[in-house]
Structures are given as C-alpha cells and as structure tokens.
Write a protein that holds these residues in place. Sequence first.
Motif, PDB file in Angstrom:
ATOM      1  N   SER A  92      -0.247  -2.267  -8.470  1.00  0.00           N
ATOM      2  CA  SER A  92       0.316  -3.585  -8.779  1.00  0.00           C
ATOM      3  C   SER A  92       0.789  -4.281  -7.513  1.00  0.00           C
ATOM      4  N   ASN A  93       1.161  -3.504  -6.497  1.00  0.00           N
ATOM      5  CA  ASN A  93       1.593  -4.139  -5.259  1.00  0.00           C
ATOM      6  C   ASN A  93       0.447  -4.771  -4.470  1.00  0.00           C
ATOM      7  N   PHE A  94      -0.780  -4.395  -4.803  1.00  0.00           N
ATOM      8  CA  PHE A  94      -1.906  -5.103  -4.183  1.00  0.00           C
ATOM      9  C   PHE A  94      -1.930  -6.556  -4.643  1.00  0.00           C
ATOM     10  N   PHE A  95      -1.355  -6.809  -5.817  1.00  0.00           N
ATOM     11  CA  PHE A  95      -1.338  -8.171  -6.349  1.00  0.00           C
ATOM     12  C   PHE A  95       0.008  -8.848  -6.130  1.00  0.00           C
ATOM     13  N   LEU A  96       1.070  -8.055  -6.074  1.00  0.00           N
ATOM     14  CA  LEU A  96       2.398  -8.643  -5.917  1.00  0.00           C
ATOM     15  C   LEU A  96       2.878  -8.625  -4.474  1.00  0.00           C
ATOM     16  N   GLY A  97       2.183  -7.863  -3.606  1.00  0.00           N
ATOM     17  CA  GLY A  97       2.595  -7.803  -2.197  1.00  0.00           C
ATOM     18  C   GLY A  97       3.061  -6.406  -1.820  1.00  0.00           C
ATOM     19  N   GLN A  98       2.351  -5.796  -0.869  1.00  0.00           N
ATOM     20  CA  GLN A  98       2.758  -4.480  -0.384  1.00  0.00           C
ATOM     21  C   GLN A  98       3.920  -4.642   0.579  1.00  0.00           C
ATOM     22  N   GLY A  99       4.707  -3.603   0.716  1.00  0.00           N
ATOM     23  CA  GLY A  99       5.808  -3.664   1.665  1.00  0.00           C
ATOM     24  C   GLY A  99       6.337  -2.281   1.913  1.00  0.00           C
ATOM     25  N   PRO A 100       7.396  -2.183   2.726  1.00  0.00           N
ATOM     26  CA  PRO A 100       7.967  -0.859   2.962  1.00  0.00           C
ATOM     27  C   PRO A 100       8.538  -0.258   1.678  1.00  0.00           C
TER      28      PRO A 100
END
Lengths: 207, 305
Positions: A92-100
Amino acid sequence: MITKLLEINWVLVSFVIIVIIILLMFRKYEKKKSDTKEIALIGTMAAIAGVSRIPFAVVMSVQPTTFIVMITGYVFGSQTGFIVGALSALVSNFFLGQGPWTPWQMLCWGMCGLAAGKLGKNKKELNIILFAGISAFAGYFFGWTMNIWHWLGFVYPLTLKTFLATYAASFPFDTLHAVGNIAFSIIFGKSFFLILLRFKKRLVKSS
Amino acid sequence: MKYLYSEKNNFIYKLNTSTVVFFIFTLFLLSLIFTHPIYLGTLFIITTLMIITSGNWLEWKGYLRLSIPIVIMIILVNSIFVKTGSNVIYQGPTLPFIGRLRITLEALAYGGAMGLRLIIIISLFCLYTYTVQPDKFMKLFSRFSSKIIFIVILSIRLFPLLIEDYKRIIEVQKTRGVKINKGKWIDKIKNALPIISVLLLSSLERSFEQAESMYARGYGSGKRSIYQKDIKRRRDYIITISTIIGLASGLCIFTAGQGSYSYYPKLSNPSLLDYRLYSILVITMILPAILNWGWKKWPILKSKI
C-alpha cells in the motif's frame, strides 16, 4: 563517546534491526514448501488489506487493515498472518508513499497477524468478544510501537520526559484505532471468518 | 489507481534501477551518520540538485510543505526541553512540567540541524518514490526471495483490480434497488456488509483460479525463467563507481571523526578539516546531475554513455 554515537544513530540502528527481523521471517517462509494456491491467496489478502487503507488514509488512525490482517492470521495461522500484514504495508505504501516508516508498519502489522495466528490456533470457531478484545489491544500495540519510531525519528532530545509526552499525545489516536478495530470485528468478523474458513478447507483439500 | 512513479525523459530515468537505488541509499546512509552542519547542508544541496535534475520539483514541494511543520516542532521542542548550552538567548517565566524557560543558542542550533536531517531523509524518499519503478525495484531482490517478491508483484497488480471490482459490485447492488448512501448510519453499515463480503469472496475465488492457471503453466516446477532483463550500460558503471568512491570518502570522514560536530555545551567552530575528502564527496555525488546537464547539451556524450 559511545553513548553519543549510539544516540546519533538510533534511527539507523532500529531501522537495521527491524529490516533484519522482517527478512528473517520472510526467509523462514521462503524455505517452507507451499503450493500455488496459498501464494495466490496471500497475495490477494495482502492486496485487500492494503486497499482498505486508502479510503481511510485521511482518518489516520482508523484502519481496517489491522482487522483484515488479524482475521487472516486467525484463520490461516501465524506465518501467513505475518506475511500478509507485512506485505500489505509494503504494497500500500507504493501507492501512498514509501518512507522510513515502511519497515515499522511492516513489523507492526506483521506482529498483529502473528498474534492473531497464535490466538486462533486449533480453534474451530470465532469468539467475537475475545477477538474484538485482542484486536483492540492490537490497536494500542500498533500505536505504541509506531510511537517508538516517532520518538526516535522526530523528537529530540531522547529523554523520558519527551518519551512520555509522545505517548500521551498519541493516546487519543490509538484509542480511535482500537475502537475502530472493535467495530470492524463486530460488523465484519463473522462473515469474514466464514468466508476465509471455507477457502482454508478448499486449500487443505486440494493440496 | 496508479503508482506515484511516472517516467520522465532525463538521465536519471535512463539509469539502471540498481544504480539509482544504490545512489539514494548512499545519500541516506551519509545523512544518518553526519551531524556536522556543513556536511548536512551539503547533502541537502546534493539532494535538492538531484530532485531538480530528475524533474520532480513540483512533487517535492508537496513533501516540503508536509515536513516544515514537523521541523518547526523539532526545533521548538528541542529548544524548550534542553537546557544545557551556554549561550542563553531568552530566559522566561517558570512553566509547569517544563520548569523555567531557558532557550539557548546551542539547543536551537541542534534542533535546526536535526530538522535539516529530517528534511534530507524525507526528500530522499521523495526522490526514491518518483524515480524508482516499483516492479523493477522488487525484481532486484527476486534472486534472494522469489516467492515473497512474486506475492508483492501479484498484490500490486490486484490493487486497481480490487477497486474496479468494488465499483462494479456497488453498481450491481444499486441496480437491485439497494440504496447505498441513504438512511441512518446503521443502515449504511448493513448495506456495506454484503458489498465487502462479495468483494472478499470473489477476489479469493479469483486467486484460486489464478493459482490453477499458474499450476497448469508449471509454476515452481523448475528454475524460474527471466522474461525481461535490465541491462547495465556504461553510464551505470560510471555512476556506480563514483558513488562507491563518494561512500568511501564519506566513511573516511566519519571514521576520522570529522563528520560529527559538538553542539553542547558550546557551539564549536564549524570548520572543514579535510578539503580533499570533502571535494571528492561533493564531486562524486553531484556527478549524475553534471552528466544530465552534459547529456542534454552534447548529443555525442549521450551516444557514448
């Protein structure tokens, strides 16, 4: 000097530890023999759990993902629960934004699935009240673990005072998460359990 | 539903995925080990340059807008809670829980440096999100773990499909006369239940169908074949080698103790000790930006690398 060095790199140290834990869990699964149906099922559950985050992305703390991961873990066991939880965060973070924050979320949701798997071991039926209780606790656990990352990453200096302040600040959000989990468990728990159980039987029969 | 990533026409996007990932990872590592304001400032400039070079200026602005309040909070919390430091700027009344308000220059500077580090890290993730294609990124690891990577790629593919399904089921329900958005909230939940159940049921059904199709095609029966191979060109080798040199010089600076800076009890003189290592670090890390500039200017360079 050494304490200073550690203080400087806590974010990095915790990041590395968590990535190693996740990789070890993945490796364990990788070594296990599994058939195609199980693989496809895990992928589908991870996608469903991940998608369910998107409409709730605005209301940060209410997350059906926790419930979906936990019910999957409850039916299919700890290992599947962990993989579904960890991968739903990653995907889901590929769509919402990856981060630390990604490894932390992977670990948190993975642990939720793992705990639910332990709870559901050798159980034929779903005890809604128990499950809702555990899922509420998981909501708090999720918040508390993510708080460590918040505290290490965003709060300076790292003292007991700021630690407690971080936990106090997140309490309302964690409570919302827990209440959301209870609500999802009561509303969707039964039907999700029956559907997943049916597919589990088919999985066992076919392999 | 689509990726945040989208392909743009410049040098950064023409690099191999592993090269870009390694470059970003190096910057990430360096930003975590340095506390010296000059090095942090340099890393910030390098990151900014890379974002502008890769053409993601507009996307980056959104990230900055999100991170600035956090940075302000870090500076505020730091300057209020930390009372060590000798240069007192402001001495105020006694507050509950905190004690006497005493803001020092040192605490302010430390908060500022940590805020800068946070901005660098967030910018690096912005750079990663917009310049690394997720499928290719996952493929880098398929050598080590084929099952997990397969599951990840499968569920990425299912994302848009699930949303389509959800819309379709809602339409079916509407056609049957179910009023989805009408009534009390309890009615809304009652109406949502069958939709979610059907979505779960149908996607699990499809996953089994897919598994049978995979089985029929011989998934897992032997070594995996490769459908598409990412080639490495000369430019990838150039950037990889220069990044390795940059990383090595950064680690040299760190082990010599020059990357750290003592903020407490009194700000020391923020001077650079080793100009050679510093310039090696800067040159190697801005090389992609330089090559992008040359790439646009001279077609001959474009054809050679």
